[in-house]
Design an enzyme around this catalytic site. Structure first.
Site, short mmCIF file in Angstrom:
data_model
loop_
_atom_site.label_atom_id
_atom_site.label_comp_id
_atom_site.label_asym_id
_atom_site.label_seq_id
_atom_site.Cartn_x
_atom_site.Cartn_y
_atom_site.Cartn_z
N PHE A 177 -8.44 -1.48 5.59
CA PHE A 177 -8.78 -1.61 6.80
C PHE A 177 -8.02 -1.61 7.68
CE2 PHE A 177 -5.32 -4.59 5.52
CZ PHE A 177 -4.76 -5.03 5.91
N CYS A 178 -8.43 -1.82 9.29
CA CYS A 178 -7.59 -1.37 10.32
C CYS A 178 -8.54 -1.92 11.30
CB CYS A 178 -8.07 -0.02 10.45
SG CYS A 178 -9.55 0.81 10.31
N THR A 179 -8.59 -1.72 12.56
CA THR A 179 -8.18 -2.88 14.01
C THR A 179 -9.87 -2.78 14.13
OG1 THR A 179 -6.51 -1.60 14.78
CG2 THR A 179 -7.94 -3.05 16.19
N ILE A 206 -10.49 -5.21 11.50
CA ILE A 206 -9.99 -6.94 11.71
C ILE A 206 -10.73 -7.07 13.16
CG2 ILE A 206 -8.04 -8.17 12.27
CD1 ILE A 206 -6.63 -5.54 11.44
#
EC number: 1.14.-.-
Length: 310
Positions: A177-179, A206
């Site tokens: 996952f990432c921003t 996110i």
């Protein structure tokens, strides 16, 4: 929402043969709609975060989606009271998010997208290796419970971290996952190329998880770093309590702002002992300019320099 400014993080991996020619009409559209922020264009797609009025953001999105290649461009929204950006830019790049590994192309191979509503079930599986693909200073602000922190300073370091720590024959299921979804999407393409079989990534990142998953069901712990003047957002997408050191760009909390090593715009506990005298003098001069502009009720263009999710 009573807040006047819409902040839209958007990206799409798509082959843009004419990305150089797209720059000027895209910039004109942003200016015509009074949209601020920075968008990156490359052969592999588009990426960036912009802000403006509801009408302005809708105008930009309508222009983008008028192009069949961008009709489904991914975007997430949050809101704030003041413009988080001072400038309007469209930059041409080799990559819209820099991994630095030739041949990695999410347009050709990509992992399995996981909707936010299905994310909790996936990462609760003990057989799933959960990796945060963001940089160390972002992870320090908040992450998913049980996630592995690669402790990378830039996304370029991610491939070497994977090679040094994980084996496709042993780690069968990997979730990342990432921003906003762009780094983990590109990371998934890289992982597939390295031989990892089951690779998953959080669709929309996110920010989309915050938008769609109720806080009482959340497996997130902390705030989320964002690449604009808000610095961080909470699960309800409201602005967090963090500030940012203009010298080293590191997020700083209330306790760090109370430190003897914190000087607004000049230094913080993370960088006070590593700044060169030249950098320190430059920071002091810049802070004086920012304070002068603030006293005159004017925005200051170097109060924040946009950095794309990277």
């Amino acid at each position: 929402m009573s807040q006047a400014i819409v902040v839209a993080a958007l990206y799409k991996f798509v082959t843009l043969e004419d990305y150089v020619e797209l720059r000027e009409p895209l910039l004109k559209t942003m200016l015509d709609n009074n949209v601020k922020g920075t968008l990156l264009l490359a052969h592999e797609g588009i990426n960036g975060t912009v802000s403006g009025t509801r009408e302005g953001i809708d105008g930009l999105l309508a222009w983008l989606r008028n192009d069949p290649r961008l009709v489904d461009v991914d975007h997430k929204e949050s809101y704030c009271d003041e413009q988080p950006f001072y400038r309007t830019k469209v930059k041409l790049k080799k990559e819209i998010v820099t991994l630095g590994v030739p041949g990695v192309d999410p347009n050709q191979a990509v992992g399995t997208y996981v909707e936010p509503k299905d994310w909790n079930a996936l990462i609760s599986d003990p057989e799933v290796l959960l990796i945060d693909t963001r940089n160390d200073y972002e992870v320090a602000i908040g992450t998913f419970k049980g996630a592995i922190d690669p402790k990378t300073e830039t996304f370029r370091e991610f491939p070497e971290y994977i090679k040094a720590n994980f084996d496709p024959s042993k780690h069968k299921k990997v979730a990342m996952f990432c921003t906003g979804g762009i780094r983990c999407e590109k990371a998934s393409s890289y992982m597939l190329g390295e031989g990892f079989e089951s690779v998953y990534h959080l669709k929309g990142g996110i920010l989309k998880y915050f938008e769609e998953v109720p806080q009482e069901e959340s497996l997130w712990d902390g705030d989320c770093f964002v690449f604009d003047n808000r610095v961080t957002v909470r699960h309800d997408l409201s602005e967090g309590e963090y500030d940012q050191c203009h010298a080293c760009r590191h997020p700083i909390n209330a306790e760090e702002r109370a430190s003897e090593h914190y000087s607004p715009g000049v230094s913080c506990p993370h960088c006070w002992d590593s700044l060169s005298e030249k950098t320190r003098r430059s920071a002091i001069d810049r802070q004086k300019q920012i304070e002068l502009a603030k006293a005159r009720n004017l925005p200051h263009p170097i109060g924040y320099n946009y950095k794309a999710e990277a």
